[in-house]
Design an enzyme around this catalytic site. Structure first.
Site, short mmCIF file in Angstrom:
data_model
loop_
_atom_site.label_atom_id
_atom_site.label_comp_id
_atom_site.label_asym_id
_atom_site.label_seq_id
_atom_site.Cartn_x
_atom_site.Cartn_y
_atom_site.Cartn_z
N SER A 33 30.86 46.20 -3.70
CA SER A 33 29.52 46.72 -3.48
C SER A 33 29.50 48.24 -3.42
O SER A 33 30.27 48.84 -2.68
CB SER A 33 28.96 46.20 -2.15
OG SER A 33 28.95 44.81 -2.15
N HIS A 64 25.22 45.49 -8.01
CA HIS A 64 26.27 44.88 -8.83
C HIS A 64 25.74 44.75 -10.26
O HIS A 64 24.82 43.98 -10.52
CB HIS A 64 26.62 43.48 -8.30
CG HIS A 64 27.11 43.48 -6.90
ND1 HIS A 64 28.44 43.50 -6.58
CD2 HIS A 64 26.45 43.49 -5.72
CE1 HIS A 64 28.56 43.51 -5.26
NE2 HIS A 64 27.37 43.50 -4.72
N HIS A 86 29.80 36.36 -5.23
CA HIS A 86 30.00 36.11 -3.80
C HIS A 86 29.64 34.67 -3.44
O HIS A 86 28.73 34.09 -4.03
CB HIS A 86 29.12 37.05 -2.97
CG HIS A 86 29.39 38.50 -3.18
ND1 HIS A 86 28.78 39.21 -4.18
CD2 HIS A 86 30.22 39.36 -2.53
CE1 HIS A 86 29.22 40.47 -4.13
NE2 HIS A 86 30.10 40.58 -3.15
N TYR A 88 28.08 33.80 -0.81
CA TYR A 88 26.72 33.74 -0.25
C TYR A 88 25.63 33.68 -1.32
O TYR A 88 24.50 33.32 -1.04
CB TYR A 88 26.44 34.91 0.72
CG TYR A 88 26.52 36.29 0.09
CD1 TYR A 88 25.51 36.77 -0.73
CD2 TYR A 88 27.61 37.11 0.35
CE1 TYR A 88 25.59 38.03 -1.30
CE2 TYR A 88 27.70 38.37 -0.21
CZ TYR A 88 26.69 38.83 -1.04
OH TYR A 88 26.78 40.07 -1.60
N GLU A 89 25.98 34.03 -2.56
CA GLU A 89 25.00 33.93 -3.64
C GLU A 89 24.82 32.47 -4.09
O GLU A 89 23.92 32.17 -4.88
CB GLU A 89 25.45 34.75 -4.85
CG GLU A 89 25.49 36.25 -4.60
CD GLU A 89 26.06 36.98 -5.81
OE1 GLU A 89 25.28 37.31 -6.71
OE2 GLU A 89 27.29 37.21 -5.85
N ALA A 116 33.62 46.50 -0.15
CA ALA A 116 32.98 47.22 0.95
C ALA A 116 33.22 46.37 2.20
O ALA A 116 33.13 45.15 2.13
CB ALA A 116 31.50 47.36 0.69
N MET A 217 32.64 40.11 2.83
CA MET A 217 32.17 38.81 2.32
C MET A 217 32.76 38.48 0.96
O MET A 217 32.12 37.78 0.16
CB MET A 217 30.63 38.83 2.25
CG MET A 217 29.95 39.19 3.56
SD MET A 217 28.17 39.42 3.34
CE MET A 217 27.73 40.14 4.94
N SER A 218 33.97 38.96 0.69
CA SER A 218 34.53 38.73 -0.64
C SER A 218 36.06 38.75 -0.60
O SER A 218 36.67 38.56 0.45
CB SER A 218 34.03 39.83 -1.60
OG SER A 218 34.59 41.09 -1.23
N ASN A 241 30.79 50.95 6.93
CA ASN A 241 30.05 50.97 8.21
C ASN A 241 31.01 50.53 9.30
O ASN A 241 32.03 49.91 9.02
CB ASN A 241 28.85 50.00 8.15
CG ASN A 241 29.29 48.58 7.81
OD1 ASN A 241 29.62 48.28 6.67
ND2 ASN A 241 29.31 47.73 8.82
N HIS A 255 22.35 46.72 4.29
CA HIS A 255 22.93 46.72 2.94
C HIS A 255 22.80 48.11 2.30
O HIS A 255 23.68 48.56 1.58
CB HIS A 255 22.25 45.65 2.08
CG HIS A 255 22.90 45.45 0.74
ND1 HIS A 255 24.24 45.16 0.59
CD2 HIS A 255 22.39 45.50 -0.52
CE1 HIS A 255 24.54 45.04 -0.70
NE2 HIS A 255 23.43 45.24 -1.39
N1 HPA Z 1 30.29 42.85 7.53
C1 HPA Z 1 30.47 42.03 6.49
N2 HPA Z 1 30.50 42.46 5.24
C2 HPA Z 1 30.37 43.78 5.03
C3 HPA Z 1 30.18 44.68 6.08
C4 HPA Z 1 30.14 44.19 7.40
O1 HPA Z 1 29.96 44.93 8.39
N3 HPA Z 1 30.08 45.91 5.52
C5 HPA Z 1 30.22 45.74 4.19
N4 HPA Z 1 30.39 44.46 3.87
#
Ligand code: HPA
Length: 280
Positions: A33, A64, A86, A88-89, A116, A217-218, A241, A255
């Site tokens: 990401s 993406h 992903h 989640y998609e 990310a 998440m990947s 983050n 996001h």
């Molecule tokens: N949590 C899960 N997935 C992420 C995060 C997070 O804080 N930051 C970027 N992808």
């Protein structure tokens, strides 16, 4: 049971790509990401939208692009995924990892995975980089595993070891490049969760206590499938983050923040990857 791909499906996708490129890729590269712009550094890149390739899923998330970029990075022939799939998609772990086996079929022996991630280790700051040494695959441990179902022995064994899933020699090479380029890099454990909601503060504390340094998440499915197929894997997390660990915090993860910080990290990550590719 999830729909399985046949060896022929991977071959059809590889043949489609093969017909459009002149040099066989040595390294597969997955861009996470906000990191898609990294593919713009690929010289003479042939671009193939995912939708054109037989059996390829098509990516849906903002940030993406959804294409393969095949060309040279630091003189090394690479096949980059600009945008990944992903869980989640709604994709199955088998769909998420389909491109990895196709890259293997194209001849890639190395996979570089980026993502990310939220920082869990208290010393991590937004904008930092983390070399992935190991992972906690919560999605896979709960049964959504990319090697679930009949094994395809043409790729690898039924019960692959995961002790050295993140190749020690590539980790050493990355640290060497980082040192030479004076780019600070943390080392740590990446935890994969399903998403798409970010973690609750209790989940953040749980993951930290479980030994994770970053959460995303990947990545875990692609790494498993690459390692199963005998590829050497290098994984790097962009800490976009800092995960929020108390409910009364004023900070919140979005996001937009993930994409913004990802974009800020791209030039540094590009230099680092070019540094490590130059050493391969
Ligand atoms: N949590 C899960 N997935 C992420 C995060 C997070 O804080 N930051 C970027 N992808």
């Amino acid at each position: 049971m999830y729909t399985q791909f046949s060896p022929n499906d991977y071959d059809e996708a590889a043949a489609y790509i093969q017909a459009r490129i002149s040099q066989k890729p040595a390294v597969g590269l997955i861009l996470g990401s906000g990191l898609s712009p990294l593919a713009e550094s690929i010289a003479d890149g042939v671009r193939i939208p995912y939708g054109e390739i037989p059996h390829f899923p098509v990516s849906t998330v903002e940030g993406h692009a959804g294409q393969l970029v095949i060309g040279q990075l630091a003189g090394v022939p690479v096949c980059a995924m600009q945008g990944r799939f992903h869980f989640y998609e709604g994709y199955t772990p088998q769909q998420i990892t389909f491109p990895v086996r196709v890259m293997r079929r194209l001849g890639a022996q190395t996979l570089i995975v980026t993502n990310a991630a939220g920082g869990l280790n208290p010393i991590f700051r937004s904008g930092d980089l983390m070399l992935i040494e190991d992972h906690l695959n919560f999605v896979g441990m709960a049964g959504h595993h990319p090697l679930y179902g009949p094994n395809l022995p043409e790729f690898g064994p039924r019960f692959p070891s995961m002790t050295k899933a993140y190749a020690p020699e590539l980790r050493a090479l990355l640290l060497e490049a980082a040192n030479e380029l004076q780019i600070p890099v943390h080392r740590g454990v990446y935890a994969m969760v399903a998403g798409p909601s970010f973690e609750t503060p209790a989940e953040v504390r749980f993951l930290r206590n479980a030994g994770a340094d970053a959460v995303g998440m990947s990545t875990a499915p692609e790494v498993i499938v690459a390692h199963h197929a005998g590829m050497a894997v290098l994984g790097i997390s962009s800490i976009t983050n800092v995960a929020v660990d108390v409910t009364d915090s004023d900070a919140d993860t979005t996001h937009a923040e993930v994409l913004e910080t990802g974009a800020l990290i791209v030039p540094r990550l590009t230099r680092l990857l070019m540094g490590v590719l130059g050493k391969m």
